[in-house]
Design a protein around this motif. Sequence first.
Motif: not given
Length: 276
Positions: A186-197, A205-210, A212-222
């Motif tokens: 699945r695509d669980a992009a929001r969980a990567y950003a918020t930690g709500c697994f 990914i609507r409504g994510l804070s700045e 949380e977006m940085q956290g999502l970018e971190h995992w995408k880069k990983f």
Amino acid sequence: MSWILNPDGDRTKAGATDTTDTNPKVPDPVDKNRLVSTKPANRPFLAHKEYRRKMEKEHEAWVQRRKEREDKVAKGEKVGPEEPDPTDEPEVGCLGLLKFLIMAAVVIILAGKFFTGSFLWEMDLPDLRQFIPTNQRLFSESMLATFDGSDLDKPVFLAIDGDVYDVTAGRATYGPGGSYHFMAGRDAARAYATGCFQTHLTHDIRGLSEREMQGLEHWKKFYTESKKYHKVGRVSHPPIDPLSPIPEHCDPKKAEKAQERERAKAHEADSKHSEL
């Protein structure tokens, strides 16, 4: 035009050429029963044969000396250093160059370990997979779900913000029973950003804070830079209804703090704008 000057074919008359070979004759190196001329055309061949004969004699003498030395060693007598074969020719060409390159590489690798503690001089090997042509696929959500690791004959895929990665190398982690199995298929992009697994296993990914977006970018880069996992395609999601509610955060206090930081940043930005 010699036939005009000498129509009778008499070579003793003017204009005739004497073709008699006056060069000394020597035994033929190939056939000892015949003699060959030492004329200029034959000299390179004769010189080479003479050189080979000389080398053979020197080699035979060296073999005899080595045998005598081995006999002395067997008897316990003191002998000098072993004599190299004087007829060995220095190695040149591609094989010699290859040996030199291998030895140079070994020296460089060992020097790296000695000076930096790393055989590669603390450098990472390039990911060669980027140079291999790929056949990336477009997945539907239902197709992606079949690659969650339940079928051992299939690889394990996961998606993050639309990009699908092959994580089969980490089947113990992403397969059934693994600590991150809920991410597979699945695509669980929001969980990567918020930690709500548990509640944010969605690509919304609507409504994510700045932050949380940085956290999502971190995992995408990983996953993008990983040498263990590689991208295999994209997943096509149905459009999200903009009027649908945004998933609630699993930690209300954490969500409230994030909103307060966002409001503080917005207020600071408005203050700077008003000052201008």
